[in-house]
Design an enzyme around this catalytic site. Structure first.
Site, PDB file in Angstrom:
ATOM      1  N   LYS A 106       0.849  -1.203   0.000  1.00 41.97           N
ATOM      2  CA  LYS A 106       0.000   0.000   0.000  1.00 41.97           C
ATOM      3  C   LYS A 106       0.883   1.252   0.000  1.00 41.97           C
ATOM      4  CE  LYS A 106      -0.286  -0.387   5.030  1.00 41.97           C
ATOM      5  NZ  LYS A 106      -1.071  -0.966   6.132  1.00 41.97           N
ATOM      6  N   ARG A 152     -10.746  -0.259  14.507  1.00 44.54           N
ATOM      7  CA  ARG A 152     -10.641   0.577  13.316  1.00 44.54           C
ATOM      8  C   ARG A 152     -11.625   0.074  12.270  1.00 44.54           C
ATOM      9  NH1 ARG A 152      -4.759   1.008  10.454  1.00 44.54           N
ATOM     10  NH2 ARG A 152      -5.317  -1.115   9.857  1.00 44.54           N
ATOM     11  N   HIS A 207      -6.393  -7.567  12.809  1.00 48.24           N
ATOM     12  CA  HIS A 207      -5.171  -6.761  12.761  1.00 48.24           C
ATOM     13  C   HIS A 207      -4.781  -6.356  14.174  1.00 48.24           C
ATOM     14  CE1 HIS A 207      -2.112  -4.383  10.886  1.00 48.24           C
ATOM     15  NE2 HIS A 207      -2.623  -3.216  11.193  1.00 48.24           N
ATOM     16  N   ARG A 213       0.964 -11.016   6.709  1.00 48.47           N
ATOM     17  CA  ARG A 213       0.920  -9.797   5.880  1.00 48.47           C
ATOM     18  C   ARG A 213       2.076  -8.884   6.299  1.00 48.47           C
ATOM     19  NH1 ARG A 213      -4.165  -9.885   8.509  1.00 48.47           N
ATOM     20  NH2 ARG A 213      -3.517  -7.986   9.608  1.00 48.47           N
ATOM     21  N   TYR A 238      13.115  31.956   1.818  1.00 48.30           N
ATOM     22  CA  TYR A 238      11.929  32.760   2.124  1.00 48.30           C
ATOM     23  C   TYR A 238      11.950  33.283   3.551  1.00 48.30           C
ATOM     24  CZ  TYR A 238       9.745  30.934  -2.131  1.00 48.30           C
ATOM     25  OH  TYR A 238       9.444  30.609  -3.421  1.00 48.30           O
ATOM     26  N   CYS A 292      11.923  25.046   0.843  1.00 43.04           N
ATOM     27  CA  CYS A 292      10.977  25.547  -0.163  1.00 43.04           C
ATOM     28  C   CYS A 292      10.228  24.370  -0.787  1.00 43.04           C
ATOM     29  CB  CYS A 292      11.721  26.309  -1.249  1.00 43.04           C
ATOM     30  SG  CYS A 292      12.804  27.603  -0.624  1.00 43.04           S
ATOM     31  N   ASP A 298      10.462  23.101  -3.797  1.00 43.36           N
ATOM     32  CA  ASP A 298      11.264  22.229  -4.655  1.00 43.36           C
ATOM     33  C   ASP A 298      12.746  22.225  -4.311  1.00 43.36           C
ATOM     34  OD1 ASP A 298       8.838  22.213  -6.337  1.00 43.36           O
ATOM     35  OD2 ASP A 298       9.504  24.253  -6.780  1.00 43.36           O
TER      36      ASP A 298
HETATM   37  C1  LIG Z   1      -0.298  -1.946   6.758  1.00 49.37           C
HETATM   38  C2  LIG Z   1      -0.905  -3.202   7.194  1.00 49.37           C
HETATM   39  C3  LIG Z   1      -0.100  -4.357   7.365  1.00 49.37           C
HETATM   40  C4  LIG Z   1       1.407  -4.350   7.265  1.00 49.37           C
HETATM   41  O1  LIG Z   1       1.964  -3.864   8.481  1.00 49.37           O
HETATM   42  P1  LIG Z   1       3.557  -3.831   8.712  1.00 49.37           P
HETATM   43  O2  LIG Z   1       3.705  -3.388  10.113  1.00 49.37           O
HETATM   44  O3  LIG Z   1       4.094  -2.833   7.741  1.00 49.37           O
HETATM   45  O4  LIG Z   1       4.049  -5.201   8.441  1.00 49.37           O
HETATM   46  C5  LIG Z   1      -0.754  -5.548   7.663  1.00 49.37           C
HETATM   47  N1  LIG Z   1      -2.096  -5.589   7.793  1.00 49.37           N
HETATM   48  C6  LIG Z   1      -2.890  -4.502   7.670  1.00 49.37           C
HETATM   49  C7  LIG Z   1      -4.364  -4.623   7.852  1.00 49.37           C
HETATM   50  C8  LIG Z   1      -2.309  -3.276   7.380  1.00 49.37           C
HETATM   51  O5  LIG Z   1      -3.097  -2.185   7.267  1.00 49.37           O
END
Ligand SMILES: *Cc1c(COP(=O)(O)O)cnc(C)c1O
Length: 395
Positions: free
Chosen positions: A41, A139, A168, A223, A268, A315, A317
């Protein structure tokens, strides 16, 4: 490595050997048939999603996960054919294209699941979904006590295939006891579903931190995001083993060097005023590249292997750094290499160090680097043992 001619004088280098190494290190932690999903992501945590996914395909990860349907479609358009799970909320209106591209969606309520099923039915397809259970992150997800009823309703929908179920962790990097509590809750949901003959085939819970520290939580799939990129889930509480190697370096070239007299001001608002004669270098990187201006800046970058402190405002850029003491040893010239993240000679400026300076974590430092900074794959020299070759990387 052939000389790199970047299309802009600031760029990211994505170290292929480091990424492949990190996938090997993660794979070694798993017991087959646990699947390894690479979390890509937010443009692969700023590393460049398409480029990283091609390398992950080469490295043999089993699956990919993203946050949004748009991110998944970008990968499909780039001919990435691995299964892709969208971890976030997908409204029914976005389901049609996702289903057409065989993208797996997350569901956690009957209404959205019904809309996804209807979209699939209209196109004569089956939508593959994973059910998300809230076990304490609060969440996204169905309440543990409602999972069975929801799943049984979903199993009645002909155009829906519930392939997976997941949760999660809120604290797998910092508070193992709470993560274990969440895991026990998830397992009891799985047991209840199994008893009812409703348990989906692929249950998953572990992010990078839990993959490292909670092997009993690997289930059918893990994951992993941050560990793929060689960055610690938490620097203090869950550092990566030393066999993991950071994948990203952020570099630039000096755009111009100038000498200031006392009273000369920089950038600036003329916030910085030279008190004595000094030498400064302009770097072609600004806040519209993800190089923050407020409330705190990067602090310094590396030039000739030494820290060059930022002076004046960053700035959009560009920014300006003090190279007076560096130039006293060896002149600083236009085109000289600047390192914003990574190694230069014996010096290193890590994403974690930058995170400390700007008051955030390393996830935030790398994922905020914007798309207009070009990304290139480079061949590092990380060997099979996760060791960096004697000659150092990129040199
Ligand atoms: C981002 C995310 C992960 C990965 O987490 P890491 O700490 O980067 O390994 C796994 N599961 C869900 C639902 C996430 O949003």
């Amino acid at each position: 490595m052939a000389a790199l001619v970047p299309e802009r004088p600031t760029w990211l280098e994505i170290d292929r050997s480091a990424l492949l190494n990190n996938v090997r290190q993660l794979r070694a932690l798993l017991t087959p048939p646990s699947l390894l999903t690479g979390v890509v992501k937010a443009n692969a945590y700023g590393h460049g999603a398409v480029m990283v996914c091609r390398l992950l395909v080469e490295a043999g990860v089993d699956r990919l996960a993203v946050a949004t349907v748009g991110e998944a479609l970008e990968l499909r358009a780039a001919d990435i054919h691995l299964p892709i799970l969208v971890l976030g909320y997908t409204p029914g209106a976005l389901a049609l294209e996702a289903v057409a591209q065989e993208i797996t969606l997350t569901v956690f309520d009957l209404e959205t699941a019904g809309a996804i099923a209807a979209a699939a039915q209209a196109s004569g397809k089956r939508a593959r979904v994973h059910l998300k259970v809230n076990t304490g992150m609060n969440r996204l997800g169905v309440a543990p006590g409602d999972a069975r009823a929801l799943l049984s309703a979903l199993s009645e929908m002909r155009s829906l295939e519930v392939e997976g179920i997941f949760t999660h962790f809120a604290t797998s990097d910092t508070d193992r006891a709470y993560a274990e509590e969440q895991f026990r809750c998830f397992v009891s949901v799985l047991d209840e579903l199994a008893a009812a003959g409703l348990r989906p085939a692929i249950a998953h819970a572990a992010n990078s931190a839990a993959t490292l520290t909670m092997p009993h939580a690997h289930l059918e799939m893990v994951r992993c995001g941050i560990a793929l990129y060689g960055l610690d889930p938490d620097e203090d509480d869950t550092p990566l083993p030393s066999t993991f190697v950071p994948v990203m370096s952020w570099k630039a070239q000096v755009a111009q060097v100038r000498h200031l007299q006392p009273g000369d001001a920089v950038s600036y608002g003329r916030e910085f005023v030279a008190q004595q004669p000094m030498t400064v270098a302009t770097i072609p990187v600004g806040y519209a590249d993800g190089f923050p201006r407020r409330p705190r800046t990067w602090g310094s970058v590396l030039i000739h292997g030494q820290p060059a402190p930022l002076v004046g405002r960053v700035c959009m850029d560009q920014c300006v750094v003090d190279v007076t003491s560096i130039a006293a040893q060896q002149p600083v010239r236009q085109g000289d290499e600047v390192v914003l993240i990574g190694r230069q000679g014996r010096a290193e400026l890590s994403a974690a160090e930058v995170a400390r300076r700007i008051g955030t974590n390393n996830y935030d430092v790398v994922s905020r680097i914007l798309a207009r900074v070009p990304r290139y794959v480079v061949e590092g020299c990380v060997g099979d043992e996760g060791k960096v070759g004697d000659e150092g990387r990129h040199e």
